[in-house]
Design a protein around this motif. Structure first.
Motif: not given
Length: 395
Positions: A254-278
């Motif tokens: 989701i963050p990738i699609e948001a960044c690529l297609n809505w470039q004039e925005n501020i984007h945040l993302c996160g997760d509690i799982d370090e493996k998933l974050l990696s």
């Protein structure tokens, strides 16, 4: 008159209207919406843009010929043979020309049939015929490799044949007609037969693999299709300058699609799982948007964000299948939506949430009806699971 090209594009079931809206926005044409796909016609000069520009679709086919009100035979074998004998009536010259817009082959592809095709195509093999290595002993490197594919849907009438039956006869007929090389995996041309009730049409594949795999190189057990992520973002009607957040980003679709297609925005993302974050970091870097994303290790029930900060939340909630458990969801969902409500801007804020645990989600939304208004619910097919997307507005 401008030369036109008809396309059929597959879409995750439930997002057909969203995909049709994207086609209208980018090509200014209307689409025919069917279950799991859309059909539209654009100038040939814009054909390449379909794969480059459209983000909501999975697989793309060019439609060459239609055979409407098709008269079926009484037996399975005769029906299959009918489709085999249909092959000379297909505009193969146009098919190869349009296919060549997207793919290349080192030798000229002759659209004319091979000598002796009339006799070969009349031969009626048994239904249990299986292609063997003998069929490809005369491999000719100057001719393309192909496969025959069939998609069948019977909504208003019954068919006395299976897709696999048609696939064998259709593919075998093309081999008889052209003497092209058969290769079901490493093919050059995918020749596709569509049978929807009594409407038969033929096309060639544009995409060799689904576009939902774009951008992702590090996969998780719950990796979300990129096309689903895009369609969810599109439902939110994101405006320039808005803050967009995926608080449970997983592998980062989701963050990738948001960044690529809505470039004039501020984007945040996160997760509690370090493996998933990696995994997410790897995918964000591969997509070239790591510098546009603020990524964090956090708990969705206690976000380190101030009140009324985020405009749009888009996230894939734990289904309780491959990730988490349905028992835990009854505690997680109310806490997560309460925390998202705190951070989301009142009145103008939105959230788009995907889950297969619909019972838990509906109970949570009922409990938090003073915080969120459910505006739209879309049933979607996610890897064979009957899931739903909930579009919410912050009260």
């Amino acid at each position: 008159m401008e030369n036109l090209c008809e396309f059929e594009a597959t879409v995750v079931t439930g997002f057909e209207k969203v995909a049709a809206e994207e086609v209208k926005e980018k090509f200014d044409v209307d689409s025919i919406v069917e279950r799991g796909c859309i059909q539209f016609t654009i100038p040939v000069s814009k054909a390449k843009e379909v794969v480059l520009d459209l983000q909501s679709i999975d697989n793309v086919f060019i439609i060459i010929n239609h055979f409407r009100d098709f008269k079926f035979a009484n037996t399975t074998i005769d029906n299959c043979q009918q489709f085999k004998e249909l092959i000379p009536n297909i505009d193969w010259k146009r098919a190869i020309e349009l296919w060549s817009l997207f793919h290349s082959f080192p030798h000229p592809i002759d659209h004319n049939p091979a000598p002796g095709w009339e006799e070969r195509i009349k031969i009626k093999p048994p239904l249990d015929y299986r292609c063997s290595d003998e069929d490809n002993k005369s491999f000719d490197k100057t001719k393309p490799k192909f496969r025959g594919t069939c998609f069948r849907a019977a909504y208003k009438m019954k068919h006395n044949f299976q897709s696999t039956d048609l696939q064998k006869f259709f593919g075998g007929g093309i081999h008889d007609y052209f003497n092209w090389n058969v290769d079901l995996k490493n093919f050059d041309i995918d020749c596709v037969l569509f049978v929807q009730d009594d409407h038969v049409y033929v096309g060639v594949g544009v995409t060799k693999s689904s576009l939902h795999k774009r951008h992702l190189i590090a996969f998780t057990s719950t990796s979300l299709r990129s096309t689903i992520g895009y369609n969810m973002c599109r439902l939110c009607h994101i405006q320039p300058g808005e803050v967009v957040c995926d608080p449970m980003c997983g592998g980062g679709s989701i963050p990738i699609e948001a960044c690529l297609n809505w470039q004039e925005n501020i984007h945040l993302c996160g997760d509690i799982d370090e493996k998933l974050l990696s995994k997410s970091l790897t995918n964000l870097e591969n997509a070239g948007v790591i510098h546009k994303m603020s990524i964090h290790k956090w708990d969705v029930t206690a976000l380190p964000l101030k009140d009324n900060f985020v405009d749009v939340f888009v996230t894939d909630m734990p289904f309780g299948k491959r990730s988490g458990s349905k028992r835990n969801n009854w505690e997680l969902y109310p806490k997560a939506l309460t925390e998202m409500a705190r951070v989301c801007k009142q009145e103008s804020g939105r959230a788009c949430l995907l889950t297969q645990d619909k019972k838990c989600m509906l109970h949570t939304l009922s409990k938090l009806s003073h915080l969120w208004k459910r505006c739209q619910t879309i049933g979607v097919n996610v890897g064979g699971l009957a899931a739903a997307v909930y579009f919410l507005r912050r009260l």
